[in-house]
Design a protein around this motif. Sequence first.
Motif, mmCIF file in Angstrom:
data_model
loop_
_atom_site.group_PDB
_atom_site.id
_atom_site.type_symbol
_atom_site.label_atom_id
_atom_site.label_comp_id
_atom_site.label_asym_id
_atom_site.label_seq_id
_atom_site.Cartn_x
_atom_site.Cartn_y
_atom_site.Cartn_z
ATOM 1 N N PHE A 105 -7.428 6.206 -4.152
ATOM 2 C CA PHE A 105 -8.408 7.178 -3.671
ATOM 3 C C PHE A 105 -7.706 8.278 -2.894
ATOM 4 N N LEU A 106 -8.435 9.355 -2.679
ATOM 5 C CA LEU A 106 -7.892 10.534 -2.009
ATOM 6 C C LEU A 106 -8.592 10.763 -0.680
ATOM 7 N N LEU A 107 -7.835 11.239 0.288
ATOM 8 C CA LEU A 107 -8.376 11.563 1.602
ATOM 9 C C LEU A 107 -8.010 12.994 1.964
ATOM 10 N N HIS A 108 -8.960 13.675 2.624
ATOM 11 C CA HIS A 108 -8.697 15.023 3.109
ATOM 12 C C HIS A 108 -7.808 14.912 4.353
ATOM 13 N N PRO A 109 -6.668 15.614 4.402
ATOM 14 C CA PRO A 109 -5.776 15.500 5.565
ATOM 15 C C PRO A 109 -6.485 15.732 6.899
ATOM 16 N N ALA A 110 -7.410 16.700 6.956
ATOM 17 C CA ALA A 110 -8.115 16.970 8.211
ATOM 18 C C ALA A 110 -8.955 15.772 8.636
ATOM 19 N N THR A 111 -9.529 15.065 7.652
ATOM 20 C CA THR A 111 -10.312 13.867 7.968
ATOM 21 C C THR A 111 -9.434 12.789 8.595
ATOM 22 N N VAL A 112 -8.259 12.602 8.047
ATOM 23 C CA VAL A 112 -7.331 11.603 8.589
ATOM 24 C C VAL A 112 -6.932 11.966 10.012
ATOM 25 N N ARG A 113 -6.617 13.238 10.223
ATOM 26 C CA ARG A 113 -6.185 13.678 11.562
ATOM 27 C C ARG A 113 -7.312 13.526 12.585
ATOM 28 N N GLU A 166 -1.947 20.257 6.924
ATOM 29 C CA GLU A 166 -1.200 19.443 5.972
ATOM 30 C C GLU A 166 -0.169 18.598 6.720
ATOM 31 N N PRO A 167 0.004 17.348 6.308
ATOM 32 C CA PRO A 167 1.014 16.503 6.972
ATOM 33 C C PRO A 167 2.419 16.962 6.598
ATOM 34 N N GLN A 168 3.334 16.861 7.561
ATOM 35 C CA GLN A 168 4.720 17.218 7.293
ATOM 36 C C GLN A 168 5.521 16.036 6.766
ATOM 37 N N GLU A 169 5.140 14.832 7.164
ATOM 38 C CA GLU A 169 5.880 13.646 6.738
ATOM 39 C C GLU A 169 4.984 12.424 6.838
ATOM 40 N N ILE A 170 5.090 11.535 5.850
ATOM 41 C CA ILE A 170 4.367 10.257 5.857
ATOM 42 C C ILE A 170 5.371 9.149 5.571
ATOM 43 N N ARG A 171 5.437 8.163 6.491
ATOM 44 C CA ARG A 171 6.366 7.042 6.314
ATOM 45 C C ARG A 171 5.686 5.734 6.670
ATOM 46 N N PRO A 172 6.074 4.644 5.984
ATOM 47 C CA PRO A 172 5.501 3.339 6.333
ATOM 48 C C PRO A 172 5.914 2.928 7.743
ATOM 49 N N MET A 173 5.032 2.254 8.436
ATOM 50 C CA MET A 173 5.332 1.677 9.742
ATOM 51 C C MET A 173 5.093 0.183 9.625
ATOM 52 N N PRO A 220 -1.578 8.819 -12.146
ATOM 53 C CA PRO A 220 -0.949 7.635 -11.540
ATOM 54 C C PRO A 220 0.236 7.997 -10.671
ATOM 55 N N PHE A 221 0.566 7.051 -9.787
ATOM 56 C CA PHE A 221 1.729 7.227 -8.922
ATOM 57 C C PHE A 221 2.985 7.263 -9.758
ATOM 58 N N THR A 280 0.844 -1.192 0.000
ATOM 59 C CA THR A 280 0.000 0.000 0.000
ATOM 60 C C THR A 280 0.878 1.240 0.000
ATOM 61 N N ALA A 281 0.601 2.151 -0.903
ATOM 62 C CA ALA A 281 1.396 3.378 -1.007
ATOM 63 C C ALA A 281 0.555 4.553 -0.514
ATOM 64 N N VAL A 282 1.098 5.312 0.409
ATOM 65 C CA VAL A 282 0.413 6.483 0.949
ATOM 66 C C VAL A 282 1.341 7.686 0.797
ATOM 67 N N THR A 283 0.912 8.688 0.054
ATOM 68 C CA THR A 283 1.718 9.885 -0.174
ATOM 69 C C THR A 283 0.841 11.121 -0.070
ATOM 70 N N TYR A 284 1.503 12.256 0.101
ATOM 71 C CA TYR A 284 0.757 13.514 0.143
ATOM 72 C C TYR A 284 1.013 14.288 -1.137
ATOM 73 N N ASP A 285 -0.075 14.692 -1.803
ATOM 74 C CA ASP A 285 0.005 15.481 -3.037
ATOM 75 C C ASP A 285 -0.292 16.935 -2.695
ATOM 76 N N SER A 286 0.759 17.744 -2.604
ATOM 77 C CA SER A 286 0.578 19.144 -2.193
ATOM 78 C C SER A 286 -0.132 19.967 -3.257
ATOM 79 N N SER A 287 -0.093 19.520 -4.511
ATOM 80 C CA SER A 287 -0.741 20.298 -5.576
ATOM 81 C C SER A 287 -2.256 20.309 -5.434
ATOM 82 N N ILE A 288 -2.818 19.238 -4.887
ATOM 83 C CA ILE A 288 -4.274 19.184 -4.684
ATOM 84 C C ILE A 288 -4.627 19.096 -3.206
ATOM 85 N N LYS A 289 -3.579 19.171 -2.338
ATOM 86 C CA LYS A 289 -3.766 19.155 -0.881
ATOM 87 C C LYS A 289 -4.599 17.955 -0.441
#
Length: 542
Positions: free
Chosen positions: A462-470, A498-505, A541-542, A440-449
């Motif tokens: 699919f896309l998620l709103h950062p505030a929804t995730v938080r 906006e998230p500052q960093e996203i990394r796999p755990m 695409p990614f 699973t790949a999770v990244t932040y696209d700053s162009s569309i926030k």
Amino acid sequence: MQLLQAPLPPHLSFQCSKLHNSRRGPCLLENPLLPSSSSSPLGGHHLAAHLQRLDTSAWVGVGHAPANRSSTFLKAASIEAGTPVVSTGRAESDVLKALSQIIDPDFGTDIVSCGFVKDLEIDEALGEVSFRLELTTPACPVKDMFEQKANEVVAALPWVKNVQVIMSAQPAKPIFVDQLPAGLQKISSIIAVSSCKGGVGKSTVAVNLAYTLAGMGARVGIFDADVYGPSLPTMVSPESRLLEMNPEKRTIIPTEYLGVKLVSFGFAGQGRAIMRGPMVSGVINQLLTTTEWGELDYLVVDMPPGTGDIQLTLCQVVPLTAAVIVTTPQKLAFIDVAKGVRMFSKLKVPCVAVVENMCHFDADGKRHYPFGRGSGSQVVEQFGIPHLFDLPIRPSLSASGDSGMPEVVADPLGEVAGTFQELGVCVVQQCAKIRQQVSTAVTYDSSIKAIRVKVPDSDEEFLLHPATVRRNDRSAQSVDEWTGDQKLQYIDIPEDIEPQEIRPMGNYAVSIVWPDGFSQIAPYDQLQSMERLVDVPQITPF
């Protein structure tokens, strides 16, 4: 994920290496996959015996006879004098078409489509063909079959007079190489050997599996994760029984025995630890991530009993490739093992095999089962784990663990070594399949926030709103653990966060660092259940 390096506790002692660069590298078994190989650490008679074991048992379940190991030039019987020379393009096409007849039994497709064929060179005037087969691992159990078949199918072409096949393996490299501590960036696969119950022979399985993989030609390391009762110093007898430290890099240099790299708290000079859980997790983190493992095909982790802090720390610090479960026939063992299987399932670590230890012994011409039967098969049936292996009660197996020489090294042609050979083949094949799966790949696209989520084994994105995730954080800081009441309110999170960093755990979640310094663990399953964004620019695409 920001990996915190625990400070070196005062009771951990290391021997500093003044001449680190002159330290002798790992000595591996003779490896027919590589163009050149080092001398065997097992000695001539052990190496010959081990290669004989590979020839006779590595083909179980593959359906191929042992191949001739020679890679000499072969001449096609169909060649006749005056055979016309074909064009370069046609010649290359003929060779690739011939090689595409060879099917990889693990991936179910041909070796050309798998990308194994490298450095193809054709001399039309002389009718010579040379190429390299780069396999996913040097421990590939069907490497000899590939070499033999490649020689045969290319030599059968009417214009070919000589064929040269060079066997090699892909460089050791994990999937998330740029997101791991430096010491782990050249390890292809990390295998957890776990039981979640003490006294079932987990360390015996871990050590013998590691030396079996080394005997198959792989570069292997063992990490003893049991700080309270490390077993590795008893089960192996390295010349140096004290871990060294590189004083410049402040990194740990593992010790070695028969070409396998070793790290254990028992080699830190203090034996067993007496400390609380959080401190143990820090020590485990340090020993694992600051060690100079170098290039390894497999790192075997001897997990401690239980499903507590240490197990979770290991699953979070590194993306474990797979787990091997060890149990005994008793019902009580099954109950504890089931907890461990569920833990690995939740953390998205595939369990690829079950080893049922101390199953039976033979006496007076009969086979006896002193602890009953069925625990291992029950694990396989209930949790869908595909492979089950059983080990007998053998005094020699116990004695080898106490003597410091693993059973597969002491008796490479014995029944126990044969079982471990089959287990090694299973682990190699399953790890190769797992590594081909896209995580699973999770990244932040700053162009569309928006946060992009790509689900493995499908085209879904699919896309998620950062505030929804938080706002969906389920940690103790956001939700009362006793009452379940929401402590984090909707209005506490700004819409434009906006998230500052996203990394796999590990394999099961991502760690998201937010501007307020909060580090959120977001499991993939939770991300897939959140409300998704739809009114956004077209997804690329990614």
